[in-house]
Design an enzyme around this catalytic site. Structure first.
Site, short mmCIF file in Angstrom:
data_model
loop_
_atom_site.label_atom_id
_atom_site.label_comp_id
_atom_site.label_asym_id
_atom_site.label_seq_id
_atom_site.Cartn_x
_atom_site.Cartn_y
_atom_site.Cartn_z
N SER A 9 46.43 41.07 65.71
CA SER A 9 45.02 40.79 65.41
C SER A 9 44.64 39.36 65.79
CB SER A 9 44.73 41.02 63.92
OG SER A 9 45.54 40.14 63.15
N GLY A 10 45.63 38.53 66.15
CA GLY A 10 45.34 37.12 66.47
C GLY A 10 44.83 36.95 67.89
N TYR A 11 44.57 35.71 68.27
CA TYR A 11 44.06 35.44 69.62
C TYR A 11 45.10 35.75 70.70
CZ TYR A 11 39.86 33.05 67.86
OH TYR A 11 38.67 32.74 67.27
N VAL A 12 46.34 35.30 70.47
CA VAL A 12 47.38 35.58 71.46
C VAL A 12 47.71 37.07 71.44
CG1 VAL A 12 49.79 35.16 72.06
CG2 VAL A 12 48.34 33.24 71.39
N CYS A 148 51.65 26.20 74.70
CA CYS A 148 50.66 26.25 75.78
C CYS A 148 50.55 24.92 76.53
CB CYS A 148 49.31 26.69 75.23
SG CYS A 148 48.78 25.78 73.77
N ASN A 316 45.11 28.62 78.18
CA ASN A 316 46.12 28.56 77.11
C ASN A 316 46.54 29.94 76.61
OD1 ASN A 316 43.29 28.04 76.09
ND2 ASN A 316 44.27 28.71 74.20
#
Ligand SMILES: NC(=O)c1ccc[n+]([C@@H]2O[C@H](COP(=O)([O-])OP(=O)(O)OC[C@H]3O[C@@H](n4cnc5c(N)ncnc54)[C@H](OP(=O)(O)O)[C@@H]3O)[C@@H](O)[C@H]2O)c1
Length: 349
Positions: A9-12, A148, A316
């Site tokens: 569910s995170g950005y990455v 990153c 990133n």
């Protein structure tokens, strides 16, 4: 091949899902989130509607062992147990946190504030930059995807250290990063009203990525390398620019530098050398890599001060995280290295 993503569910995690959803060689089998268990993926990642039909599963490590390979994309400190249990169960793991990046367990106390519970695992883990460790990645069971800013800076600096061109104790990494670098969990300082419009230095000394950059540059230079790093939060969503200042120990000109950079990165699918005299894109700028897995690299020499500036730019969430991790998966599984990663950057953004 069945693949799982922990912390989906995170950005990455979301970027991993984007890349995996159209990857020709994998079946996305299980995606976890403790908070959103039971919800459809598109409720949290609306852009993936129509691409992924799964719901988030709760974090159940026994169930995750049904996968051939699992990406772990959770905050540092939280991947330690998950990775260890999956590894012990024979699953290949690509960890995107910092928990298995550093070889020296003492560095975890110094930079991350915890005693590493599995120091023996640190030697088993391969640092996931294909341009530096492709052959080790091929045979790895645990790959630790780089930070990153670390991967961006390292790709700019590596050819200089490999060719013994610069003073190994005076390297300055000045980096700028967009807001997605801080992850999806909001805080007072990342709220739009406070974050928009900033050029905000943070951690001007002892940033955590210092440890992994020094580790990798020391391997390349075959001596103890020291860097001084200062990151800045800037008004971008995605993107990193590293301005790496180095000081020459040998005479070198621009033509020789082209040769050195081309020599190291010849045939690399995700490195572009950017140094032009015409057009609007003369040096690396994150604006022209966003959405892609490219790391763009450029350089210039300040003859008066014996200074060589290596510039490197990446997205990133791509080369800085999910893109590198997928590239490593392709290598370790023997797939075409560019599969699932052939995206041109979005412009304009
Ligand atoms: N953002 C970047 O540019 C970037 C680049 C390279 C590497 N990384 C690293 O990648 C990792 C993920 O970063 P991110 O930016 O995606 O962060 P994020 O947006 O905050 O996502 C974190 C994910 O981890 C899950 N999570 C949080 N605590 C957990 C726990 N105790 N156990 C299991 N799952 C947990 C969260 O979902 P639930 O709480 O619902 O389970 C969420 O899915 C971090 O280690 C980060 O340092 C980030």
């Amino acid at each position: 091949m069945k693949v799982g993503v922990v912390g989906a569910s995170g950005y990455v995690g979301g970027e991993l899902l984007r890349l995996l959803s159209t990857h020709p060689d994998v079946e996305l089998n299980m995606v976890t989130s403790r908070t959103y268990a039971g919800e459809y993926v598109h409720r949290i990642h609306p852009s993936l509607k129509g691409f992924i039909d799964l719901t988030f599963s709760p974090l159940n490590i026994d169930k995750l062992t049904e996968n051939d390979l699992v990406f772990t994309s959770v905050p540092h400190g939280k991947a330690l147990e998950i990775v260890k249990r999956l590894y012990d169960a024979g699953v290949k793991v690509i960890d995107l946190s910092a928990d298995y990046r550093l070889k020296n367990p003492k560095a975890y106390v110094e930079y991350y504030g915890y005693e590493h519970p599995y120091p023996e695992m640190l030697l088993k883990s391969v640092y996931g930059i294909p341009e530096l460790h492709r052959e080790e990645i091929r045979n790895a069971r645990l790959i630790s995807s780089p930070g990153c800013m670390a991967v961006t800076s390292l790709l700019g600096l590596a050819p200089l250290l490999k060719n013994n061109l610069v003073d190994t104790k005076h390297i300055i990494v000045d980096s700028k990063i967009g807001s997605s670098g801080a992850g999806g969990k909001p805080s007072a300082s990342t709220h739009h009203a406070m974050r928009a419009g900033v050029i905000r230095p943070y951690k001007p000394v002892k940033h955590r990525h210092t440890a992994e950059i020094e580790q990798e540059l020391s391997i390349i230079a075959k001596e103890d390398v020291k860097i001084s790093m200062t990151p800045h939060a800037v008004d971008l969503v995605r993107g990193i620019l590293c301005t790496n200042h180095t000081f020459l120990t040998k005479e070198v000109d621009i033509q020789q530098l082209w040769k050195i950079y081309r020599g190291m990165y010849k045939g690399e699918p995700f490195i572009r050398l950017i140094r032009d005299t015409k057009g609007i894109y003369k040096y690396p700028d994150p604006k022209f890599v966003v959405g892609s897995n490219f790391c763009d690299i450029g350089f210039d020499i300040d003859e008066k001060n014996n200074r060589l500036v290596a510039l490197s730019a990446s997205d990133n969430l791509m080369k800085g995280a999910a893109g590198s991790a997928i590239q490593c998966m392709n290598i370790v599984q023997g797939f075409n290295e560019s599969n699932g990663l052939k995206y041109t950057p979005f412009t304009p953004v």
